[in-house]
Design a protein around this motif. Structure first.
Motif, PDB file in Angstrom:
ATOM      1  N   TRP A  42     -75.912 -33.915   9.448  1.00  0.00           N
ATOM      2  CA  TRP A  42     -76.953 -33.137  10.122  1.00  0.00           C
ATOM      3  C   TRP A  42     -77.432 -33.991  11.352  1.00  0.00           C
ATOM      4  CZ3 TRP A  42     -80.445 -28.631   8.377  1.00  0.00           C
ATOM      5  CH2 TRP A  42     -80.588 -27.844   9.186  1.00  0.00           C
ATOM      6  N   GLY A  43     -76.966 -33.939  12.589  1.00  0.00           N
ATOM      7  CA  GLY A  43     -77.551 -34.501  13.792  1.00  0.00           C
ATOM      8  C   GLY A  43     -76.661 -35.978  14.072  1.00  0.00           C
ATOM      9  N   HIS A  44     -75.974 -36.465  13.534  1.00  0.00           N
ATOM     10  CA  HIS A  44     -75.407 -37.724  13.706  1.00  0.00           C
ATOM     11  C   HIS A  44     -73.913 -37.762  13.340  1.00  0.00           C
ATOM     12  CE1 HIS A  44     -79.585 -38.843  12.690  1.00  0.00           C
ATOM     13  NE2 HIS A  44     -79.747 -39.462  13.687  1.00  0.00           N
ATOM     14  N   LEU A  45     -73.094 -38.804  13.774  1.00  0.00           N
ATOM     15  CA  LEU A  45     -71.842 -38.807  13.793  1.00  0.00           C
ATOM     16  C   LEU A  45     -71.588 -39.888  12.594  1.00  0.00           C
ATOM     17  CD1 LEU A  45     -70.555 -39.035  17.568  1.00  0.00           C
ATOM     18  CD2 LEU A  45     -70.835 -36.897  15.907  1.00  0.00           C
ATOM     19  N   PRO A  46     -70.200 -39.792  12.045  1.00  0.00           N
ATOM     20  CA  PRO A  46     -69.981 -40.977  11.248  1.00  0.00           C
ATOM     21  C   PRO A  46     -69.673 -42.420  12.212  1.00  0.00           C
ATOM     22  CG  PRO A  46     -68.547 -38.971  11.032  1.00  0.00           C
ATOM     23  CD  PRO A  46     -69.318 -38.667  12.283  1.00  0.00           C
ATOM     24  N   ASN A  47     -70.093 -43.282  11.342  1.00  0.00           N
ATOM     25  CA  ASN A  47     -69.877 -44.625  11.984  1.00  0.00           C
ATOM     26  C   ASN A  47     -68.764 -45.511  10.759  1.00  0.00           C
ATOM     27  OD1 ASN A  47     -71.081 -45.427   9.662  1.00  0.00           O
ATOM     28  ND2 ASN A  47     -73.155 -46.106  10.701  1.00  0.00           N
ATOM     29  N   ARG A  48     -68.421 -46.644  11.434  1.00  0.00           N
ATOM     30  CA  ARG A  48     -67.571 -47.348  10.652  1.00  0.00           C
ATOM     31  C   ARG A  48     -67.775 -47.683   9.204  1.00  0.00           C
ATOM     32  NH1 ARG A  48     -68.591 -53.299  13.360  1.00  0.00           N
ATOM     33  NH2 ARG A  48     -70.605 -53.646  12.774  1.00  0.00           N
ATOM     34  N   GLN A  49     -68.937 -47.287   8.483  1.00  0.00           N
ATOM     35  CA  GLN A  49     -69.207 -47.451   7.359  1.00  0.00           C
ATOM     36  C   GLN A  49     -69.376 -46.155   6.483  1.00  0.00           C
ATOM     37  OE1 GLN A  49     -73.226 -49.176   7.261  1.00  0.00           O
ATOM     38  NE2 GLN A  49     -72.612 -51.252   7.439  1.00  0.00           N
ATOM     39  N   ALA A  50     -68.990 -45.073   7.031  1.00  0.00           N
ATOM     40  CA  ALA A  50     -68.860 -43.853   6.594  1.00  0.00           C
ATOM     41  C   ALA A  50     -67.798 -43.510   5.557  1.00  0.00           C
ATOM     42  CB  ALA A  50     -68.648 -42.758   7.689  1.00  0.00           C
ATOM     43  N   GLU A  51     -68.045 -42.965   4.443  1.00  0.00           N
ATOM     44  CA  GLU A  51     -66.969 -42.942   3.290  1.00  0.00           C
ATOM     45  C   GLU A  51     -66.472 -41.510   3.751  1.00  0.00           C
ATOM     46  OE1 GLU A  51     -66.069 -44.398   0.803  1.00  0.00           O
ATOM     47  OE2 GLU A  51     -67.555 -46.335   1.242  1.00  0.00           O
ATOM     48  N   PRO A  52     -64.912 -41.568   3.895  1.00  0.00           N
ATOM     49  CA  PRO A  52     -64.305 -40.203   3.924  1.00  0.00           C
ATOM     50  C   PRO A  52     -64.258 -39.389   2.982  1.00  0.00           C
ATOM     51  CG  PRO A  52     -62.788 -42.021   3.384  1.00  0.00           C
ATOM     52  CD  PRO A  52     -64.050 -42.819   3.635  1.00  0.00           C
ATOM     53  N   THR A  66     -66.640 -25.487   9.428  1.00  0.00           N
ATOM     54  CA  THR A  66     -67.948 -26.080  10.018  1.00  0.00           C
ATOM     55  C   THR A  66     -68.947 -24.970  10.021  1.00  0.00           C
ATOM     56  OG1 THR A  66     -67.282 -24.990  12.509  1.00  0.00           O
ATOM     57  CG2 THR A  66     -66.495 -27.159  11.586  1.00  0.00           C
ATOM     58  N   ILE A  67     -70.098 -25.453  10.236  1.00  0.00           N
ATOM     59  CA  ILE A  67     -71.497 -24.646  10.096  1.00  0.00           C
ATOM     60  C   ILE A  67     -72.307 -24.849  11.555  1.00  0.00           C
ATOM     61  CG2 ILE A  67     -73.823 -24.235   9.013  1.00  0.00           C
ATOM     62  CD1 ILE A  67     -72.607 -25.580   6.622  1.00  0.00           C
ATOM     63  N   SER A  68     -72.272 -23.827  12.234  1.00  0.00           N
ATOM     64  CA  SER A  68     -73.068 -23.799  13.602  1.00  0.00           C
ATOM     65  C   SER A  68     -74.503 -24.030  13.225  1.00  0.00           C
ATOM     66  CB  SER A  68     -73.158 -22.475  14.170  1.00  0.00           C
ATOM     67  OG  SER A  68     -73.860 -22.547  15.366  1.00  0.00           O
ATOM     68  N   VAL A 117     -74.254 -29.913  13.077  1.00  0.00           N
ATOM     69  CA  VAL A 117     -73.678 -30.026  11.718  1.00  0.00           C
ATOM     70  C   VAL A 117     -72.241 -30.358  11.747  1.00  0.00           C
ATOM     71  CG1 VAL A 117     -73.407 -29.005   9.612  1.00  0.00           C
ATOM     72  CG2 VAL A 117     -75.354 -28.256  10.846  1.00  0.00           C
ATOM     73  N   VAL A 118     -71.880 -31.734  11.391  1.00  0.00           N
ATOM     74  CA  VAL A 118     -70.647 -32.406  11.526  1.00  0.00           C
ATOM     75  C   VAL A 118     -70.028 -32.326  10.281  1.00  0.00           C
ATOM     76  CG1 VAL A 118     -69.633 -34.330  12.405  1.00  0.00           C
ATOM     77  CG2 VAL A 118     -71.797 -34.010  13.331  1.00  0.00           C
ATOM     78  N   THR A 119     -68.888 -31.908  10.218  1.00  0.00           N
ATOM     79  CA  THR A 119     -68.048 -31.993   9.049  1.00  0.00           C
ATOM     80  C   THR A 119     -67.085 -33.082   9.004  1.00  0.00           C
ATOM     81  OG1 THR A 119     -68.127 -29.499   8.877  1.00  0.00           O
ATOM     82  CG2 THR A 119     -66.591 -30.441   7.297  1.00  0.00           C
ATOM     83  N   GLY A 120     -66.927 -33.674   7.821  1.00  0.00           N
ATOM     84  CA  GLY A 120     -66.237 -35.060   7.687  1.00  0.00           C
ATOM     85  C   GLY A 120     -66.869 -36.209   7.376  1.00  0.00           C
TER      86      GLY A 120
END
Length: 390
Positions: A42-52, A66-68, A117-120
């Motif tokens: 919520w509020g941030h994008l994945p970075n290179r350390q993000a676990e898929p 997705t959730i609006s 809200v970002v999914t992934g």
């Protein structure tokens, strides 16, 4: 216009999964990512350390829920049942995903975090920096029969002028009215001419406008250890808010980290160029994508290289310019368009600039996301007699 006019609308709750669906295929032969506390940020994008949350092979079809953020934010009380209930929406018409998210301990700072809200993210096997991820938008389905358009203090095209309602001290999820922000609940319904949104005109006469769904937020992870805000769009995607990139569109993203780490969110049911209030008509969406890895040097990469996101529709190439200054974003989009015409069609730069001046529309994607966006619409038919460079 309170109430939900779409009587036969089926709320799209999570797809029934086969055991282990997050590491394999669903019964329908497609991969699926639900919108849960564990698959969302919520509020941030994945970075290179993000676990898929899922790893798929190249060419996979992936369904992502997705959730609006609209209807669940702190200035709306962080309680979707209560907020939508004030507009005549029954609890069963509120997504269980949204309720679970707002009831959870997931942290969100309304003042400092992005709203989305970002999914992934979804990893694509064997993707490496220097490659390109080709994302085809196959289907977009509203999960609920309503959306929300919001205008917030200090944001939008007219900060300081709108909202008219003044902000007060002590604003919080417990006292959302003190924010002074304005959110317009907007039902959607299906008509003989397609889906429309409904707003209230004088004497409750409906104002109807057509829907044009797209995902406001799509992209791959940037090569950083920082936690990027979900608000400003990036060269690798994010909150680009380009309304041409709906169903049947293709977007090419430069891969910056192993696995690419694709994500999405911020479903838009309709948006005008500029997005001047602050938001589009936003609602929870079920999006279906095909994710294809194009290895570095692949002849399928348009122009041979992609250093920033590039869109494609049946009729146009969509080039993107970004900058905190709208003037500079326009220059950025023009330079990128010249580069693309030169690399893809082999046209010299002077002729490319002349062509753009007479035949290409440059549209303002949005002026509300700190980093402004301008995109060029390069008509494919104009180059029917030109052989694209290999």
């Amino acid at each position: 216009m309170d109430g939900v006019p779409a009587d036969n609308f089926e709320i799209l709750q999570p797809i029934t999964q086969t055991p282990g669906a997050l590491s394999g295929e669903t019964a329908a032969g497609r991969y699926y990512v639900p919108a849960t506390v564990n698959t969302s940020r919520w509020g941030h994008l994945p970075n290179r350390q993000a676990e898929p949350v899922l790893t798929v092979p190249s060419g996979a079809t992936v369904v992502i829920d997705t959730i609006s953020h609209e209807g669940i934010l702190e200035d709306q009380g962080r309680d979707p049942v209560a907020w939508f209930g004030e507009h005549g929406v029954a609890r069963e018409q509120v997504l269980s995903d949204a309720i679970a998210l707002t009831d959870s301990d997931i942290k969100h700072d309304f003042k400092h975090d992005g709203p989305h809200v970002v999914t992934g993210p979804v990893a694509v096997a064997d993707a490496e920096p220097g490659d390109v991820l080709k994302v085809e938008v196959l289907d977009l389905a509203p999960r609920v029969p309503y959306g929300v358009v919001s205008n917030r203090h200090g944001k939008g095209a007219l900060p300081g002028e709108y909202p008219i309602t003044p902000a007060q001290d002590g604003a919080s999820a417990e006292h959302p009215e003190r924010y002074g922000n304005v959110s317009i609940y907007t039902p959607i319904k299906e008509t003989d001419d397609g889906w429309v949104g409904l707003m209230s005109g004088p004497n409750d006469a409906p104002v109807e406008f057509p829907l044009n769904p797209f995902m406001g937020l799509m992209g791959v992870a940037p090569n950083t250890d920082e936690s990027p805000s979900s608000v400003p769009p990036l060269a690798v995607g994010g909150n680009a808010d380009i309304n041409e990139l709906g169903e049947a569109a293709t977007i090419y993203y430069p891969v910056k980290v192993p696995g690419a780490l694709f994500y999405t969110g911020d479903g838009h049911f309709a948006q005008g160029d500029g997005e001047v209030a602050l938001t589009a008509l936003e609602g929870s969406m079920r999006a279906t994508f095909r994710l294809t890895l194009l290895e570095a040097g692949s002849p399928e990469i348009p122009g041979g290289q992609i250093n920033r996101m590039l869109g494609e529709t049946d009729t146009h190439w969509v080039t993107v310019g970004l900058d905190p200054s709208l003037d500079e974003a326009m220059k950025d989009a023009t330079r990128e368009s010249i580069r693309f015409l030169h690399d893809y069609y082999g046209i010299d730069q002077a002729t490319a600039l002349a062509y753009l001046s007479v035949a290409t529309d440059f549209e303002v994607s949005q002026v509300v996301d700190a980093t402004k966006g301008v995109h060029g619409l390069i008509r494919k038919d104009d180059f029917a007699a030109v052989t694209a460079e290999d």
